[in-house]
Scaffold this active site. Structure first.
Site, PDB file in Angstrom:
ATOM      1  N   LYS A   1       0.838  -1.197   0.000  1.00 14.25           N
ATOM      2  CA  LYS A   1       0.000   0.000   0.000  1.00 14.25           C
ATOM      3  C   LYS A   1       0.876   1.251   0.000  1.00 14.25           C
ATOM      4  CE  LYS A   1      -3.979  -1.752   2.613  1.00 14.25           C
ATOM      5  NZ  LYS A   1      -4.992  -1.563   1.552  1.00 14.25           N
TER       6      LYS A   1
ATOM      7  N   ARG B   1     -10.375 -11.330   1.465  1.00 17.83           N
ATOM      8  CA  ARG B   1     -11.266 -12.333   0.867  1.00 17.83           C
ATOM      9  C   ARG B   1     -10.636 -13.722   0.891  1.00 17.83           C
ATOM     10  NH1 ARG B   1     -11.578  -9.040  -4.647  1.00 17.83           N
ATOM     11  NH2 ARG B   1     -11.261  -7.364  -3.142  1.00 17.83           N
TER      12      ARG B   1
HETATM   13  N1  BES Z   1      -8.202  -3.714   4.139  1.00 18.44           N
HETATM   14  C1  BES Z   1      -8.332  -3.262   2.811  1.00 18.44           C
HETATM   15  C2  BES Z   1      -9.620  -2.492   2.566  1.00 18.44           C
HETATM   16  C3  BES Z   1      -9.790  -1.183   3.300  1.00 18.44           C
HETATM   17  C4  BES Z   1      -9.369  -0.003   2.716  1.00 18.44           C
HETATM   18  C5  BES Z   1     -10.428  -1.143   4.519  1.00 18.44           C
HETATM   19  C6  BES Z   1      -9.557   1.210   3.384  1.00 18.44           C
HETATM   20  C7  BES Z   1     -10.606   0.047   5.173  1.00 18.44           C
HETATM   21  C8  BES Z   1     -10.182   1.225   4.624  1.00 18.44           C
HETATM   22  C9  BES Z   1      -8.320  -4.445   1.836  1.00 18.44           C
HETATM   23  O1  BES Z   1      -7.553  -5.541   2.226  1.00 18.44           O
HETATM   24  C10 BES Z   1      -7.756  -3.954   0.552  1.00 18.44           C
HETATM   25  O2  BES Z   1      -6.639  -3.542   0.550  1.00 18.44           O
HETATM   26  N2  BES Z   1      -8.550  -4.003  -0.494  1.00 18.44           N
HETATM   27  C11 BES Z   1      -8.157  -3.535  -1.763  1.00 18.44           C
HETATM   28  C12 BES Z   1      -8.714  -4.487  -2.796  1.00 18.44           C
HETATM   29  C13 BES Z   1      -8.153  -4.290  -4.167  1.00 18.44           C
HETATM   30  C14 BES Z   1      -6.687  -4.667  -4.199  1.00 18.44           C
HETATM   31  C15 BES Z   1      -8.947  -5.159  -5.121  1.00 18.44           C
HETATM   32  C16 BES Z   1      -8.701  -2.135  -1.974  1.00 18.44           C
HETATM   33  O3  BES Z   1      -9.792  -1.837  -1.464  1.00 18.44           O
HETATM   34  O4  BES Z   1      -8.029  -1.323  -2.587  1.00 18.44           O
HETATM   35 ZN    ZN Z   2      -5.506  -5.369   1.661  1.00 16.84          ZN
END
Ligand code: BES
Ligand code: ZN
Ligand code: ZN
Length: 482
Positions: free
Chosen positions: A264, A338
């Site tokens: 991230k 997921r």
């Molecule tokens: N934990 C995150 C989602 C999230 C983002 C929760 C902001 C709370 C606040 C999740 O694991 C994630 O990173 N999801 C990605 C999915 C994408 C790679 C398809 C996302 O939301 O960008």
């Molecule tokens: Zn994630």
């Protein structure tokens, strides 16, 4: 916080500080007639302020035995019961800087259970502070030590029950606040084990090695990048007089989500200590089922991992075999929630559940779709989804249904495996994540709650910043309605 009760005339109660609510024009909403005239005068003079949040602090008020009186402005009128939750939380925050730690509040004037619950919960939830890691505790804002409720209708038992349920929300919040060097899969599991007796559930834990042997390849693919071992936490609640129904709750607990090799960006990474919010909701709920008198057998499953980049981490394009046997191509290691949820959903089969509900801070897209104060729910069984929507409404934990659009399954196709863990399009990310989970929910009557919006950037009236513990109060109502 201690709650005490008084039934005699509110004006005659000797106390440190009484709180009453009034409209901006000074029309009293609760409390004794004796203060109505003063409230009206402050409304008319403009001292109550023009809108919600204004207040007047009266020293040596007339007509009441309380030494101080706070009149709090709720605005034009009470639009909904939740305004009471916001108002009492804010009234308390206005007082705690003044060295006051006791409040007298009259329930007279509030109509219906939802209104009374909202007013009392505002004090309880609004008093929340995470102080465990502060060393100078005496420098913190004071706690509300005693809430004296004046009531002529006997709300005692109901309020006691709501207070116990709010304890579950507090536990969930505490878990979310705790940073990832303090709270990791192993320490989370230890906490859940330690709480089991006090809270009335049974708990057991699978180690990462046991998960691997059991075939949880999807969960392991996330856990393997971290030096912290993963855990699979199992909790079980048996009611004294079982209804015969079994409900499985599943909660994502990524104790820190760095994104893995699909790292991230740095700016918002600290929030990701709260990526175990789904697990916190499930554990918080499990912790109050006995106190809330839940009639069903409830199993709480919490896959707990840390998502880190390392030489052992999963590479984007790796293919793993999930517990269900489905192979998954991991094209983005940041779509890790997921993966662990998939194996946990498959694991739920052994309990032969009547209903399965999962909670996960699953997608940033959910915040894009619904904004910061509304969570998403999707599912394959409309009565269950409706139960969540209605239960959420009654306690003002807001959920909004999104459709599981069958055609979007197309976007989850993988060239090399049965399914990809990310969608080939950037649109509808909350739905495609839901569709991914649906593959593993099989023929359960199932609902999925994306509670990414339950991580707040900023504190609001009765919510801290960070994980707000969303879903605990909803769950208790939802379970009662099944
Ligand atoms: N934990 C995150 C989602 C999230 C983002 C929760 C902001 C709370 C606040 C999740 O694991 C994630 O990173 N999801 C990605 C999915 C994408 C790679 C398809 C996302 O939301 O960008
Ligand atoms: Zn994630
Ligand atoms: Zn995540």
């Amino acid at each position: 916080m201690k709650i005490e009760w008084k039934a005699d005339d509110a004006a005659g109660i000797e106390h440190r500080c009484m709180v009453v609510l009034a409209t901006k024009d000074g029309d009293l909403i609760n409390g004794p007639e004796a203060v109505a005239e003063q409230a009206k005068a402050f409304g008319e003079s403009g001292e109550l302020g023009k809108s919600f949040g204004g207040s007047v602090y009266v020293t040596d008020p007339k007509g009441v035995e309380a030494q101080r009186l706070l009149i709090f402005n709720v605005g034009e009128k009470l639009e909904k019961d939740n305004d009471l939750r916001r108002a009492t939380a804010r009234a308390w925050k206005a007082l705690r800087g003044k060295g006051i730690q006791e409040i007298l509040f009259s329930l007279d004037g509030l109509e219906g259970d939802d209104a009374v619950r909202a007013a009392v919960e505002g004090f309880i939830l609004g008093d929340y502070q995470f102080t465990e890691l502060k060393s100078e505790k005496d420098k913190l804002p004071g706690k509300l030590e005693t809430l004296t409720l004046h009531d002529t209708r006997d709300y005692r038992d109901k309020v006691a029950r709501w207070q116990k349920i709010a304890r579950g929300t507090e536990r969930a919040r505490d878990l979310c606040q705790m940073p990832a060097n303090h709270l990791y899969p192993e320490s989370l599991a230890e906490k859940v084990l330690a709480w089991s007796e006090e809270c009335g559930y049974k708990a057991s834990v699978l180690t990462e090695e046991e998960c691997r042997k059991a075939g949880m390849g999807a969960m392991i693919s996330v856990a393997q990048g971290s030096d912290r071992d993963g855990r699979f936490i199992i909790t079980e609640y048996e009611p004294e007089q079982p209804s015969g129904k079994t409900v499985v709750l599943v909660g994502k607990a990524v104790t820190f989500d760095s994104g893995g090799l699909s790292l991230k960006p740095g700016a918002n990474m600290p929030e990701m200590k709260g990526d175990m919010g789904g697990g916190a909701t499930v554990i918080g709920t499990m912790s109050v089922l006995r106190d809330a008198g839940c009639p069903h057998r409830v199993i709480g499953l919490v896959p707990a991992v840390e998502n880190m980049p390392s030489a052992k981490a999963t590479r984007p394009s790796d293919v793993v075999t999930s517990l269900s046997g489905l192979t998954v191509e991991i094209n983005n290691t940041d779509a890790e929630g997921r993966l662990i949820m998939a194996d946990a959903l498959t694991y739920a089969k052994r309990y032969n559940p009547d209903f399965v509900v999962d909670f996960a801070t699953l997608t940033g897209a959910c915040l894009v779709a619904l904004g910061p104060y509304v969570c998403a729910v999707m599912g394959n069984h409309q009565p269950l989804v409706d139960g969540i929507l209605e239960a959420g409404q009654s306690v003002y934990e807001n959920f909004w249904q999104l459709p599981l659009v069958d055609e979007y399954n197309e976007f989850l196709k993988s060239e090399t495996a049965d399914v990809s863990n990310i969608s080939s399009t950037r649109w509808g990310g909350t739905i495609t994540a839901g569709l991914f989970l649906q593959r593993f929910a099989g023929d359960f009557q199932w609902a999925h709650c994306d509670i990414a919006p339950g991580l707040y950037e900023k504190a609001t009236d009765y919510h801290p910043s960070g994980g707000i513990g969303v879903g605990v109060r909803m769950n208790i109502e939802m379970l009662n309605s099944l």
